[in-house]
Every structure is written in structure tokens, then in C-alpha cells.
Enzyme design. Sequence first.
Site, mmCIF file in Angstrom:
data_model
loop_
_atom_site.group_PDB
_atom_site.id
_atom_site.type_symbol
_atom_site.label_atom_id
_atom_site.label_comp_id
_atom_site.label_asym_id
_atom_site.label_seq_id
_atom_site.Cartn_x
_atom_site.Cartn_y
_atom_site.Cartn_z
ATOM 1 N N SER A 89 -2.377 -12.010 6.616
ATOM 2 C CA SER A 89 -1.580 -11.240 6.356
ATOM 3 C C SER A 89 -0.282 -11.113 6.971
ATOM 4 O O SER A 89 -0.165 -11.532 8.113
ATOM 5 C CB SER A 89 -1.853 -9.858 6.640
ATOM 6 O OG SER A 89 -0.848 -8.732 6.184
ATOM 7 N N TYR A 96 -6.256 -2.015 10.397
ATOM 8 C CA TYR A 96 -6.134 -3.063 9.523
ATOM 9 C C TYR A 96 -5.812 -4.732 10.023
ATOM 10 O O TYR A 96 -5.983 -5.626 10.141
ATOM 11 C CB TYR A 96 -5.687 -3.144 8.260
ATOM 12 C CG TYR A 96 -5.381 -3.669 6.950
ATOM 13 C CD1 TYR A 96 -4.159 -4.312 6.761
ATOM 14 C CD2 TYR A 96 -6.491 -4.216 6.472
ATOM 15 C CE1 TYR A 96 -3.772 -5.204 6.239
ATOM 16 C CE2 TYR A 96 -6.603 -5.995 5.709
ATOM 17 C CZ TYR A 96 -4.976 -6.326 5.661
ATOM 18 O OH TYR A 96 -4.126 -7.083 4.599
ATOM 19 N N LYS A 106 -7.076 -8.577 11.666
ATOM 20 C CA LYS A 106 -5.895 -10.091 10.929
ATOM 21 C C LYS A 106 -6.108 -10.592 11.805
ATOM 22 O O LYS A 106 -6.248 -11.542 11.853
ATOM 23 C CB LYS A 106 -4.938 -9.664 9.788
ATOM 24 C CG LYS A 106 -5.149 -9.280 8.072
ATOM 25 C CD LYS A 106 -6.144 -9.620 7.738
ATOM 26 C CE LYS A 106 -6.636 -9.269 5.617
ATOM 27 N NZ LYS A 106 -7.564 -9.932 5.090
HETATM 28 C C1 WQD Z 1 5.964 -1.910 0.085
HETATM 29 C C2 WQD Z 1 7.142 -0.981 -0.095
HETATM 30 C C3 WQD Z 1 6.463 1.218 1.289
HETATM 31 C C4 WQD Z 1 4.060 2.945 -1.637
HETATM 32 C C5 WQD Z 1 1.348 -3.420 3.059
HETATM 33 C C6 WQD Z 1 0.498 -3.597 3.517
HETATM 34 C C7 WQD Z 1 -0.076 -5.524 3.801
HETATM 35 C C8 WQD Z 1 -0.479 -5.796 2.473
HETATM 36 C C9 WQD Z 1 0.595 -5.434 1.928
HETATM 37 C C10 WQD Z 1 -2.431 -6.427 2.210
HETATM 38 C C11 WQD Z 1 7.127 -0.274 1.138
HETATM 39 C C12 WQD Z 1 7.211 1.680 -0.649
HETATM 40 C C13 WQD Z 1 5.110 2.152 -1.215
HETATM 41 C C14 WQD Z 1 5.038 4.256 -2.475
HETATM 42 C C15 WQD Z 1 6.981 3.452 -1.756
HETATM 43 N N1 WQD Z 1 -1.521 -5.565 2.327
HETATM 44 N N2 WQD Z 1 6.352 2.699 -1.185
HETATM 45 N N3 WQD Z 1 6.420 4.554 -2.200
HETATM 46 O O1 WQD Z 1 3.536 -1.509 3.117
HETATM 47 O O2 WQD Z 1 4.994 -3.837 2.302
HETATM 48 O O3 WQD Z 1 2.348 -3.965 3.000
HETATM 49 O O4 WQD Z 1 0.449 -4.092 1.638
HETATM 50 O O5 WQD Z 1 -2.676 -7.154 3.249
HETATM 51 O O6 WQD Z 1 -0.555 -5.942 4.563
HETATM 52 O O7 WQD Z 1 0.696 -3.380 5.406
HETATM 53 O O8 WQD Z 1 3.528 -2.238 1.398
HETATM 54 O O9 WQD Z 1 3.467 -1.898 -0.832
HETATM 55 O O10 WQD Z 1 2.704 0.250 0.448
HETATM 56 O O11 WQD Z 1 4.485 -0.781 0.653
HETATM 57 O O12 WQD Z 1 8.154 3.959 -1.591
HETATM 58 O O13 WQD Z 1 4.307 5.409 -2.843
HETATM 59 O O14 WQD Z 1 7.594 0.460 -0.941
HETATM 60 O O15 WQD Z 1 7.849 2.155 1.922
HETATM 61 O O16 WQD Z 1 8.799 -0.391 1.248
HETATM 62 P P1 WQD Z 1 3.898 -2.631 2.635
HETATM 63 P P2 WQD Z 1 3.738 -1.420 0.111
#
Ligand code: WQD
Length: 335
Positions: free
Chosen positions: A124, A149, A153
Site C-alpha cells: 500500500s 495496519y 505492510k
Molecule cells: C480518501 C479520502 C478522507 C471517507 C486508505 C488507507 C490505505 C488504503 C486505501 C488499504 C480522504 C476522505 C473518506 C469519508 C471523507 N487502504 N473521506 N469522508 O485514507 O486515502 O487510504 O484506504 O490499503 O491504506 O489508508 O482512503 O477512502 O479512507 O479516504 O471525506 O466518509 O476521502 O478524508 O481524504 P485513504 P479513504
Amino acid sequence: MRILVTGGAGYIGSHTAVELIQAGYDVVIVDDLSNARREVIDRIQEITGTRPLFYQINCADKKALQAVFAGNRIDAVIHFAGFKAVGESVKKPLQYYRNNLDSTLTLLEVMEEYGCRKFIFSSSATVYGPENPHSYREEMPAIQSSSPYGWTKVMIERILTDYTTAHPDFCAVLLRYFNPIGAHESGLLGDDPNGIPNNLMPYIARVAARQLEKLTIFGGDYPTPDGTCQRDYLHVVDLAVGHLKALEYAMDHKGVEAVNLGTGNGVSVLELVQVFEKVNHIKLNYVIGPRRDGDLPAFWADATKAKALLGWEAKHSIEDMCESAWRFVLHSNVQ
Ligand code: WQD
């Protein structure tokens, strides 16, 4: 050739299993179904016309895993299996270290027993941590993360690197995913997490389906063009094809290689919401709320190495991602 896909009933694993079968590989899936549904195996068969062998086991169960290898000549492994909820890992670090590390160590031990030397790892972008410039390149330090998590990785990349040093005829490809979203064009496979989604796109889809009341955008005051976080969203089918390319590479090579799988473009939360509304003709109910702990303002892939080493690049647009994510929800609700 027969490929073992651990976690193959999951979101990315199932899409990869489809691409492998359609490319002519025999696929064996092991999955403990802790975060996946058995009927995904049926859907893989429905899409491809071929039913993969399926064993409901956890990779840390050495005897069960040995039986799978004894019963099938496995040529390579694509390892997706593992707990993956960032927030949950902060609350339950022991379960994350035990499950994600044990399953990988056991898998490597059994692979050694049966002479299997090709390993594609589901890593990741989180391994780049908060210090690097936001267009991540593989040669940058990937030695820290912001959650247990993410640390699993980092540690598994280290385990694979050290193992490959000790076994020079082994090949490990560490695929560093950015943000996979979207679904197979059939609408039969998609991102369908248990409970309330942590990730953005499945949350948006549930709001669009009126299963959740509204989306809270976590933070509108970041140092980005529209104040919301930017990420490198890539279509899950592009990601799945990236695994095929990594497998083809691994079959002809030795040693360890880290490779980013991303589009190279940063898209903001607000931009994604607006594209989702436009392509699906839906008005989303959302508010801008406080920042979420641990979120970085912006990062995306430098995708140069994937193109040069694997001959892979992302092909689907952000519109395709949003349209296919919604089609999956519509199809699921119809079922
Ligand atoms: C994306 C953006 C949130 C939900 C994570 C893990 C990474 C990988 C992918 C596994 C961010 C914003 C989110 C919501 C929001 N997972 N958001 N409201 O955090 O970039 O990555 O998932 O491998 O390891 O860290 O992905 O989809 O959680 O968030 O505003 O209800 O959407 O703040 O900016 P992230 P995400």
C-alpha cells in the site's frame, strides 16, 4: 499455470481472480471469509464461466495451507489476505500484527516446503508515510506508516526483502496500491465492506443508495486547490490487470521489486463527489466536517516504474470508476 490467490473472495482479490482466469491461468482461492462473502466465488464463475477452486481457510493455519499446496501444484502466489481497516487497526493492534504477519510467515514457510518461488504482495502507498514529497517514487523511503495496519505492510515488505536476500532464486513484487475504487463492468463484483464503510467511495455509494443519510467530507481547509484532500484513485480492474503484469514479470525474474500502482493524478474528495453526481445523475447529500486524524492532504503515484518494468498503466477514467461503483450498488440492491 496454477496461481494461489489468498484473500481471493475480497474486493481486489476477486477482480484479480477474474483477470487471471480470463488470461488462461488456473486459480485457487483461499479466504477465511472474515471480510468477504462465499457467493463472490459464484460471481467469479458467472463472469468467467470457470469456477476457481476455493478453500475456506486462514493462511496462518499451517496444516490447512499445507493441504492446499499438497493437493495443487502452485506456481505462484498473489497474497491479498489480511485485515485492512486503518481505524480498526489502531484499536486492535495485536489482532492486526498477529493475523497479517502470521499469515504471511506461514505462507512463506509452506511455499518453501513446496518449492514455490513467486510472490506478488498486496502492499500500500501508506508505507511512504507522511515525510515524502507527495508524488511517491519507489526509491523513496518506505519505512513508516501512521497505523498498525500500515506498519504490517512495512514489516511484510521487510520480511519479503530479507527472505529474497536469503533465497536469491525467489521473486517478490511489492505492489504499492494507491486508492482502488470502482467495480467490474458486469456489476457482479465490487467494494462491499461489512458494516459502515471507512473508505470514501463505498460510503458515497451507500449515501447515493439512501442506505446512509449523508457523506461527511473530512476537512475543507487543507492546503489543496479546493481545500479537500487529494488522492490517486484508480479503477480496481486496472489494479487487477497490474497483478497479471506483475505475475508475468515475476515468472521471468528473481529478486525483489517495489512497484507503485496508481494513475499519477491527484483527485480531490469534492472533485470525486462532483464526478459521481454528474455521471450517475444523482444529487449527493454531503457536508464538510472536521478533518480525520491521520489523513494526509495530498499524495499520488509516480507511475513511471510500473510502465517501464511491467508495461502497465491505468486506463480507466475517474468517470468509469464512479459509474461502475454505482452500477455495482444498483445490481446488488436488485439481487
Ligand atoms: C480518501 C479520502 C478522507 C471517507 C486508505 C488507507 C490505505 C488504503 C486505501 C488499504 C480522504 C476522505 C473518506 C469519508 C471523507 N487502504 N473521506 N469522508 O485514507 O486515502 O487510504 O484506504 O490499503 O491504506 O489508508 O482512503 O477512502 O479512507 O479516504 O471525506 O466518509 O476521502 O478524508 O481524504 P485513504 P479513504
